[in-house]
Design a protein around this motif. Structure first.
Motif, mmCIF file in Angstrom:
data_model
loop_
_atom_site.group_PDB
_atom_site.id
_atom_site.type_symbol
_atom_site.label_atom_id
_atom_site.label_comp_id
_atom_site.label_asym_id
_atom_site.label_seq_id
_atom_site.Cartn_x
_atom_site.Cartn_y
_atom_site.Cartn_z
ATOM 1 N N TYR B 90 0.829 -1.230 0.000
ATOM 2 C CA TYR B 90 0.000 0.000 0.000
ATOM 3 C C TYR B 90 0.854 1.268 0.000
ATOM 4 N N ASP B 97 -4.715 3.043 -1.832
ATOM 5 C CA ASP B 97 -3.529 2.684 -1.047
ATOM 6 C C ASP B 97 -3.550 3.372 0.314
ATOM 7 N N GLN B 100 -6.363 1.877 2.543
ATOM 8 C CA GLN B 100 -6.086 0.522 3.026
ATOM 9 C C GLN B 100 -4.875 0.497 3.954
#
Lengths: 283, 131
Positions: B90, B97, B100
């Protein structure tokens, strides 16, 4: 505890050796994740939780009151005033040496009249400060007979490093007999020791020191009633021998800087020897 | 701001903040309970040790509250972590990205905070007086 630490140490080094020597090539990602989850998260959390629960379970027991005998210890520049307070029977005053019965939880009341001292018998338990104006308590239990060394562990002045004591742990029956015997004054001295007593009183030692059964009733310095039974003198500064007693009286300040007791350099040698014989006879 | 569909530094620190607040609360409850009942005076008066049951219950309530906040934060963090198509680690400069990464980091902090809260509360279970 040491075994547990050894097992964890071997496991960590074992994994390190495995990863660097036995199988140095990359592992699958899933294996890596599993290792992190179990070895890095679950294992330490469970071990630390178990140790915490075990330790916390022991703590209330450590802090429970003693089993009857209470010993008040007052840290003073630069010696220890010791008062035994048995549950039944009169209080007994002593100094610079502490006797405890083996296998019994003994409660200590710790205080100080002058500056902060700290009471520590490393072999028996943690250190506790002795603070003017308040009383701290500590409960200790000697598991085995023997002599343990204790010391002042809070800097308290010029002779701080010369402020120690012996803890003599003896069997319960012997301890009870010893404590009961302290209630009667030591038997009167004979020969040179009798002359020593006369000199002791004439030179005014009794203004500061107490010897039960005589007119010496001072409470400024250590109680000398059973001085001859102690292994050391000057709060574990020197071995308790006639020569050292004479030396201590003659050059107190040199042996114990800033002690309240004045030196007596002008006493003739034979008088010092008589006083030493008298003090050594106090058993 | 704390309950948000979008992960942020605020949602990230919700669980550690609950842990810190729980620690402070437990400490203050225990300290004031012992100080107010003059536990020290027992040494001179021989009086019984003060009863700490109310303080222990208060610490229990604070523990449940802290674990509740951490549980809610965990649920939200799981949502953030699954919200997107990015791949670990990520580290691209995209919305997914970021979302998360923060969701996953929050989740780990939630686990740590839960363990921390339980460890802080355990002494109240085992130690029943001010000695």
């Amino acid at each position: 505890m040491a075994i547990g630490a050894g097992v964890v140490w071997c496991l960590v080094l074992g994994v390190a050796v495995y990863a660097t020597r036995i199988r140095p090539d990359p592992h699958e990602e899933a294996v890596g994740w599993r290792l992190i989850l179990w070895g890095g998260v679950v294992f330490p959390t469970v071990v630390l939780a178990a140790l915490l629960v075990f330790g916390l379970g022991l703590m209330p027991q450590l802090r429970e009151p003693g089993e009857g005998l209470r010993i008040d210890v007052s840290g003073e520049q630069f010696w220890w005033r010791v008062t035994y307070r048995p549950a039944d029977g009169p209080a007994v005053v002593s100094a610079n040496e502490i006797r405890v019965p083996v296998g019994e939880r003994v409660e200590f009341g710790l205080t100080s009249p002058d500056v902060i001292h700290a009471f520590w018998i490393p072999a028996l338990g943690g250190k506790v400060d002795m603070i003017p104006g308040r009383e701290n308590r500590l409960v200790l239990k000697a598991e085995k007979p023997g002599t343990y060394r204790g010391a002042c562990t809070e800097f308290c002045g010029a002779s701080h490093a010369l402020m120690a004591f012996d803890v003599v742990a003896i069997e319960k029956a012997a301890f009870s007999a010893w404590l009961a015997a302290q209630a009667t004054p030591p038997s009167p001295p004979e020969g040179e020791a009798a002359r020593g007593r006369e000199l002791f009183l004439r030179h005014g030692c009794g203004a500061c020191h107490r010897v039960a059964g005589t007119e010496a009733a001072g409470e400024v310095g250590p109680d000398l009633t059973r001085f001859g039974a102690r292994a050391t003198l000057g709060a574990a500064t020197l071995a308790n021998t006639p020569d050292n007693i004479a030396r201590f009286v003659r050059e107190t300040g040199a042996l114990k800087p800033r002690a309240k007791m004045p030196a007596y350099p002008n006493l003739p040698g034979e008088e010092l020897a008589a006083i030493a014989a008298y003090l050594g006879s106090l058993k | 701001m704390i309950a948000s569909a979008r992960a942020s530094l605020i949602t990230l620190i919700a669980a550690p903040t609950a842990w810190a607040a729980h620690f402070l609360t437990s400490y203050v409850i225990a300290a004031t309970a012992c100080a107010k009942t003059m536990a020290d005076a027992r040494v001179f008066t021989g009086a019984a040790w003060p009863d700490l049951t109310p303080a222990r219950i208060a610490i229990g309530v604070a523990t449940l509250a802290a674990l509740g906040v951490i549980a809610l934060s965990t649920r939200q963090a799981l949502g953030h972590w699954r919200d997107g198509d990015a791949e670990p680690p990520y580290d691209d400069a995209t919305r997914d990205d970021r979302q998360q990464f923060l969701g996953y980091a929050t989740l780990l902090l939630c686990g740590l905070s839960a363990v921390g809260v339980v460890f802080v509360a355990l002494p109240a279970v085992f130690i029943g007086d001010c000695r």
